[in-house]
Design an enzyme around this catalytic site. Structure first.
Site, mmCIF file in Angstrom:
data_model
loop_
_atom_site.group_PDB
_atom_site.id
_atom_site.type_symbol
_atom_site.label_atom_id
_atom_site.label_comp_id
_atom_site.label_asym_id
_atom_site.label_seq_id
_atom_site.Cartn_x
_atom_site.Cartn_y
_atom_site.Cartn_z
ATOM 1 N N HIS A 46 -9.270 1.137 5.362
ATOM 2 C CA HIS A 46 -7.982 1.328 6.019
ATOM 3 C C HIS A 46 -8.173 2.264 7.211
ATOM 4 C CE1 HIS A 46 -3.853 2.485 6.798
ATOM 5 N NE2 HIS A 46 -3.493 1.413 6.114
ATOM 6 N N LYS A 51 0.034 4.244 -0.166
ATOM 7 C CA LYS A 51 -0.622 5.416 0.445
ATOM 8 C C LYS A 51 -0.446 6.622 -0.475
ATOM 9 C CE LYS A 51 -0.062 3.164 4.847
ATOM 10 N NZ LYS A 51 0.104 3.242 6.296
ATOM 11 N N GLU A 62 -6.544 4.666 8.205
ATOM 12 C CA GLU A 62 -6.345 6.090 7.881
ATOM 13 C C GLU A 62 -7.600 6.675 7.235
ATOM 14 O OE1 GLU A 62 -2.686 5.473 5.759
ATOM 15 O OE2 GLU A 62 -1.724 4.927 7.656
ATOM 16 N N GLY A 118 3.173 2.271 10.773
ATOM 17 C CA GLY A 118 4.153 3.336 10.609
ATOM 18 C C GLY A 118 4.936 3.698 11.861
ATOM 19 N N SER A 173 4.008 -2.106 10.210
ATOM 20 C CA SER A 173 5.470 -2.178 10.408
ATOM 21 C C SER A 173 6.098 -3.501 9.980
ATOM 22 C CB SER A 173 5.831 -1.849 11.869
ATOM 23 O OG SER A 173 5.481 -0.504 12.170
ATOM 24 N N GLU A 194 -4.768 -4.914 10.832
ATOM 25 C CA GLU A 194 -3.728 -3.905 11.011
ATOM 26 C C GLU A 194 -3.959 -3.174 12.337
ATOM 27 O OE1 GLU A 194 -1.945 -2.703 6.926
ATOM 28 O OE2 GLU A 194 -3.612 -1.365 7.353
ATOM 29 N N ASN A 233 0.867 -1.184 0.000
ATOM 30 C CA ASN A 233 0.000 0.000 0.000
ATOM 31 C C ASN A 233 0.903 1.233 0.000
ATOM 32 O OD1 ASN A 233 -1.785 2.064 0.536
ATOM 33 N ND2 ASN A 233 -2.369 1.334 2.575
HETATM 34 P P1 13P Z 1 3.445 0.402 7.538
HETATM 35 O O1 13P Z 1 3.909 -0.878 6.903
HETATM 36 O O2 13P Z 1 4.140 1.610 6.980
HETATM 37 O O3 13P Z 1 3.441 0.328 9.015
HETATM 38 O O4 13P Z 1 1.901 0.608 7.103
HETATM 39 C C1 13P Z 1 1.023 -0.456 7.212
HETATM 40 C C2 13P Z 1 -0.212 -0.111 6.503
HETATM 41 O O5 13P Z 1 -0.959 0.768 6.928
HETATM 42 C C3 13P Z 1 -0.523 -0.843 5.257
HETATM 43 O O6 13P Z 1 -1.825 -0.610 4.840
#
Ligand code: 13P
Length: 252
Positions: free
Chosen positions: A99, A15, A101, A175, A214, A169, A13
Site C-alpha cells: 500500500h 487502515k 502508505e 483520502g 476515494s 491506487e 481497507n
Molecule cells: P480512500 O478510499 O479513503 O481514499 O482510501 C483508499 C485506500 O487507500 C484503500 O487502500
C-alpha cells in the site's frame, strides 16, 4: 485465457481504524448483505487485532477477511510485525501488500513488496498488490511508466490470477475526494492488463485489477464501469456498513 471475465472483488481497507466498539459495522454489513444477490466477492481488511472478532461477527456470511500487511518471514525476532502465516491462522484469506502508505511511511520498495507478496503466497493467502503514481508523477506524464516499473518489481515468481490481485491506487486520490476520470482509470487499467502479460502470459485476462482512491457510493458505479476494472479497494467508505454496501451494490 483471453475473454475470461474475472469475478470482481470489493475490498475494504480499514487502515489503523477500529476497536471492538466498531464491531457493529461488520455485523450490520453481514446482515445487510444476507439477501443481496452479488456478482462480486467481498473482503474486509480490519486491523490484525480485530481479524478474528470481525470474522466471528460476520459468521455465516460470504464476506472474507484479510490483513493489511505482512512480514516476509514465517516467524522470528521481528518485534511488532505479523507474518502471513499468522494472518492465515487468524482466519484471513488475503493480505494487502505494498500500500502506498506502507511504501511512504515505512520505506517499502518494490523488492520489499515482492517479498511480502511471495510470503502471502507461501501462506496460502491472496496477495493484493498495490501500485499507483503520485500527483507529481501524473503531472509530468509518468503514470504509465511508474505503474509498469512497480508491477515489474513487485510481482514474485509464481504469481497467478488465483493468488494475486492488483490494486491501482493513485496516491493523490487516496483520502482526498479526488478521483481520476473514468477514461483515465480505463487507460491505466488497460495498460496494467497489457503489462501483466509479461508476468503471467495469457492468464493476464483473468487477473483482477481493482481501482482504489476515494471510492464512494456516489461514484462507485461509474468508476467500476471503466474498462478493465474488476472491483474496488476502499478506505474511508469501508468503515461504515451503509457506505460500503452502497459501493458493493455497484455489483448487485
Ligand atoms: P480512500 O478510499 O479513503 O481514499 O482510501 C483508499 C485506500 O487507500 C484503500 O487502500
Amino acid at each position: 485465457m483471453a475473454g475470461t471475465q474475472p469475478r470482481p472483488l470489493v475490498a475494504g481497507n480499514w487502515k489503523m481504524n477500529g476497536t471492538t466498539a466498531h464491531l457493529r459495522e461488520p455485523r450490520l454489513l453481514a446482515a445487510m448483505l444476507r439477501d443481496v444477490k452479488l456478482r462480486c466477492e467481498v473482503l474486509v481488511c480490519p486491523p490484525a487485532t480485530l481479524a478474528r472478532r470481525v470474522k466471528a461477527v460476520m459468521k455465516g456470511s460470504r464476506i472474507r477477511i484479510g490483513g493489511q500487511d505482512c512480514h516476509t518471514a514465517v516467524s522470528g525476532a521481528h518485534t511488532g510485525d505479523i507474518s502471513a502465516e499468522m494472518l492465515k491462522d487468524a482466519g484471513c484469506t488475503a493480505a494487502i501488500v505494498g500500500h502506498s502508505e506502507r511504501r511512504t511511511n515505512h520505506g517499502e520498495t518494490d523488492a520489499t513488496v515482492r517479498a511480502k507478496a511471495a510470503a502471502a503466497h507461501r501462506a496460502g493467502l491472496t496477495a493484493i498488490v498495490c501500485i499507483g503514481e503520485t500527483l507529481e508523477e501524473r503531472k509530468s506524464g509518468k503514470t504509465l511508466a511508474v505503474v509498469s516499473k512497480q508491477l515489474e518489481g513487485s510481482l514474485p515468481e509464481g504469481t497467478t490470477p488465483a493468488n494475486t490481485v492488483i490494486a491501482y491506487e493513485p496516491v493523490w486520490a487516496i483520502g482526498t475526494g479526488l478521483t481520476p476520470t473514468t477514461a483515465e482509470v480505463a487507460e491505466v487499467h488497460t495498460h496494467i492488463r497489457k503489462e501483466l502479460g509479461k508476468a503471467v502470459g495469457e492468464n493476464a485476462a483473468a487477473m483482477r485489477i481493482l481501482y482504489g482512491g476515494s471510492v464512494k457510493p456516489s461514484n462507485a458505479q461509474e468508476l467500476m464501469s471503466a474498462d478493465n476494472v474488476n472491483g474496488a479497494l476502499v478506505g474511508g467508505a469501508s468503515l461504515k456498513a451503509a457506505d460500503f454496501i452502497g459501493i458493493i451494490k455497484a455489483y448487485a
